[in-house]
Design an enzyme around this catalytic site. Structure first.
Site, PDB file in Angstrom:
ATOM      1  CG  ASN B 241       0.450   6.525   5.938  1.00 14.37           C
ATOM      2  OD1 ASN B 241       1.119   6.426   4.928  1.00 14.37           O
ATOM      3  ND2 ASN B 241       0.060   7.674   6.445  1.00 14.37           N
ATOM      4  CB  CYS B 242       1.809  -0.041   6.843  1.00 19.32           C
ATOM      5  SG  CYS B 242       0.355  -0.755   6.064  1.00 19.32           S
ATOM      6  CB  VAL B 243       4.026   4.927   9.237  1.00 13.02           C
ATOM      7  CG1 VAL B 243       4.510   5.039   7.814  1.00 13.02           C
ATOM      8  CG2 VAL B 243       2.753   5.737   9.434  1.00 13.02           C
TER       9      VAL B 243
END
Lengths: 347, 426
Positions: B241-243
């Protein structure tokens, strides 16, 4: 030392109960009544420099004048904090506390604090505007109330950061505030699930928005044919209150026969309600439960008929949960008896 | 399925000529770690730094946090389907370097990575301030696409974690915990009187670098399915994830899933922990409906009395959360949901993007919009200049003295929706 002005009603000033609720606002130097407990809790950090006393009826009936008088009294002391109450479950006192606290905050720009029972009408009216500490429902809960209110009062007076409602004891006010719980979230979730699975009471950390909306039924098609029942939370009962419905926090309701009765009179009916001035209701109980007018309508053919029984309880500090349970029960009877419409009266 | 999880406590981390574990200290040969990273031609340079609890260090932007583990006995290896072969894991013995972690950093999407402060007020919000971290600072080759950069960094993290985990292969654990999940029938016979509980684990799968992998499969391409809880302890689920940093489930969270651990703690006492249902958080309505239908159906199929549902992310996934809750409750199965809130900086806005009356038991990880002040640190590992643009930061977040004013959202793991932390809100 921080200066505090305290607001209380005639009852807590030991002037008298309902019969003295008309006394106008007065100010006394120092502590009166529950102020003593606050002063002890404050210790050396703060001092109650003055106490303002006002009758509940006087305040609510002379609202603008009372507000202005009291604000002027407070101003004279240039306090660091204004405390109103605690009002516990006294409805008019709660409303007065909320009203005057908000006015003092807005006019004089000083922090304010009140305390009430969660079902005090003043709580719903003011908990989102000012800090209202959740108290027990009667003055017997004074110690507990002061224990919660005094530390929050000092924080407010010093301008310190106020924590979350769960930490500080004030009622949730629509503003979410972060804080650290004792256990991690997953553990809290497991505990909550175990309670829920076992049918035990649990408290959600984020209540969903209130969904308790009742859509009105469609209009009665032909009112001239309709059988109409009377239901009241105004406490009208046969004189002597045969079922002993409580004057406050009612745990029951009554069902009474009005077959052949054309008019409710002082001789046979009275109110059991302990939360409003009963004089006019007792003089003519039709003022709360309009049997006389409906009988006329019945005779004139404006309505079909009046149901033979009326249902009554006391809506004074009565839990919503209780009220719901009452209605769930007698609504079935009303349906079974072929009632088409109900007139609900409150006080 | 039964797993013995052995913890080797790590209290310090140091660079040394030889990588090893000795006297609760993790010694790391920096050059060997650099070489592992640089095996991937997508990186032009790599550096490795240390960050220990209490040090005046700010790590940013953080992508993932990974705990070093090694499979000592039983089939498969850590991170099956990603690094090791697609063998079913979760049984046998696994050793853990407890107290150590690999932290990957890099400017991938810029605003979708987070901050870890090793001291000060920020450190209180992130569990990773309590770990002895090996921080990978990797510079991608020019022109590398973001998703390629993400993938390269993700694998660098796994490989270094596995390299460190290997150091624990022949060590005697300080503590061994045993976790066992019987078959449905065995479990029912063992605890006929206890309420049966499953865990519904929602995996971030909004796509385009909002991805979670299960045995190497992108979760958004999978139907809702089931998994043994111990499979997660061997790295069957990993984060890609890149959140927003505060409520992303890092790989460390998946390995140490707190709901699984706390349900195991009650297993056989107050409840019967049946297993884990994993479902996704796709963006299309049809996917949301299908996945939540399946969550409810599997819960019913398992014959459970209650479930805990955990979320990842916010906004769009709130709808998946509420659908799961509503549909499972409609089956007569009791739910508790774990989420976090976006109630505005003053806390007065609506907290969730969706709501339903059946969601009457909610645990919250706190309001991610609350503004915090992070004092300057002596050392920055990574890049400080992203403070103004990371999710939760705003124009002017980064002050001249290095201090940061930003929403809690910027802190990695701060409002975790698996309930990893003590933070809450009222």
């Amino acid at each position: 030392m921080l200066k505090v002005v305290h607001y209380i009603n005639q009852f807590f000033a030991n002037i008298g109960g309902e019969e003295m609720a008309h006394v106008p606002a007065e100010v006394r130097e120092g502590i009166v009544g529950p102020g003593l407990a606050f002063q002890q809790a404050f210790g050396e950090e703060a001092e109650i420099v003055a106490t303002i006393i006002c009758g509940d009826s006087y305040f609510n009936e002379n609202l603008e004048e009372a507000k202005q008088t009291i604000i002027n009294m407070v101003k004279k002391y240039s306090p660091d904090l204004f405390i109103a109450g605690p009002a516990f479950n006294a409805g008019r006192y709660g409303v007065a506390c909320g009203t005057i606290a908000m006015a003092v905050r807005d006019e004089l720009n000083i922090p304010v604090l009140s305390g009430m029972y969660r079902e005090n009408p003043g709580a719903d009216m003011f908990k989102n505007s000012i800090y209202v500490v959740s108290t027990k429902n009667s003055a017997a809960g004074m110690r507990d109330a002061v224990k919660k209110m005094a530390p929050l009062a000092l924080k407010l007076a010093k301008g310190e950061k106020v924590g979350a409602s769960a930490e500080e004891g004030y009622m949730p006010n629509g503003k979410r505030v972060n804080f650290f719980e004792k256990e991690r979230g997953s553990r809290r979730a497991v505990n909550m699930l175990i309670k829920k699975l076992n049918g035990k009471e649990f408290e959600t950390e984020f209540p969903m928005p209130d969904f308790d909306r009742v859509d009105p039924n469609p209009a009665v098609k032909d009112i001239t044919k309709a059988k109409i029942a009377l239901v009241t939370s105004g406490g009208i009962v046969p004189k002597g209150n045969p079922d002993h419905i409580e004057s406050s926090s009612a745990s029951k309701y009554g069902k009474y026969d009005i077959d052949g009765i054309m008019d409710l009179t002082e001789a046979d009916f009275a109110t059991a309600h302990g939360g409003y001035d009963p004089v006019y209701a007792n003089l003519d109980p039709d003022r709360v439960l309009p049997v006389d007018v409906l009988r006329e309508f019945e005779k004139e053919g404006k309505i079909g008929s009046i149901h033979r029984y009326f249902y009554t309880t006391v809506g004074n500090g009565t839990a919503v949960k209780n009220s719901k349970a009452f209605a769930e029960e007698f609504a079935k009877e009303l349906l079974a008896d072929g009632v088409d419409a109900v007139i609900l009266t409150s006080t | 399925m039964k797993l013995e999880l052995g913890s080797i406590f790590i209290k310090d981390i140091q660079f040394a000529a030889e990588s090893k574990v000795e006297n609760e200290t993790l010694y790391v040969n920096k050059e060997e770690v650099r070489q592992i990273i640089l095996e991937d031609q997508n990186f032009k340079s790599a550096d490795v730094e240390l960050a220990k609890p209490g040090e005046s260090i700010r790590i940013m932007p953080v992508k993932d946090v990974i705990e070093p583990r090694v499979k000592v006995q039983g089939p498969g290896g850590i991170f099956p389907g990603m690094v090791n072969k697609v063998e079913t894991v979760g049984s046998g013995k696994t050793n853990v370097l407890k107290g150590a972690a690999v932290v990957t950093t890099g400017k991938i999407v810029g605003f979708q990575e987070g901050i870890i402060d090793m001291t000060g007020p920020g450190a209180e919000y992130t569990p990773f301030s309590q770990l002895n971290n090996l921080v990978l600072v990797c510079e991608p080759i020019d022109g590398l696409k973001q998703h390629e950069h993400e993938k390269a960094l993700r694998f660098a993290g796994y490989k270094v974690a596995i390299y460190l985990g290997e150091l624990a292969r022949n060590l005697t654990p300080d503590v061994v915990e045993t976790f066992e999940t019987p078959s449905i029938i065995e479990g029912f016979k063992m605890y006929p009187e206890l309420p049966r509980v499953a865990y519904v684990l929602m995996l971030q799968s909004q796509g385009l670098m909002h991805d979670t992998y299960v045995y190497g499969v992108d979760a958004k391409q999978s139907l809702t399915t089931m998994i043994y809880p111990t499979e997660l302890m061997d790295g069957a689920i990993v984060s890609g994830n890149c959140v927003s940093a505060c409520d992303k489930n890092t790989t460390y969270h998946h390995l140490n899933n707190p709901v699984i651990h706390d349900l195991f703690a009650e297993h056989g006492k107050t409840l019967n922990f049946v297993g884990v249902i994993i479902t996704n958080e796709n963006v299309y309505l049809a996917d949301k409906e299908r996945s939540s239908n399946w969550s409810a159906k599997l819960a019913e199929f398992l014959g459970v009395d209650g479930v805990i549902i955990s979320q990842e992310g916010f906004g769009n996934p709130d709808t998946d959360l509420i659908m799961n809750c509503k549909k499972i409750e409609a089956k007569g199965i009791k739910t508790v949901i774990i989420t976090d809130e976006y109630a505005g900086r003053d806390g007065s806005s609506q907290s969730l993007a969706d709501a339903d009356a059946s969601a009457d038991a909610v645990v919250t990880g706190g309001n991610a919009n609350e503004v915090i002040e992070l004092p300057p640190m002596d050392k920055i590992v990574g890049y400080a200049d992203v403070a103004d643009i990371i999710a939760g930061g705003f124009d002017g977040s980064l002050h001249a003295d290095g201090s940061i004013t930003a929403e809690l959202q910027v802190i990695t793991g701060a409002t975790n929706e698996m309930g990893f932390n003590k933070l809450s809100a009222r």
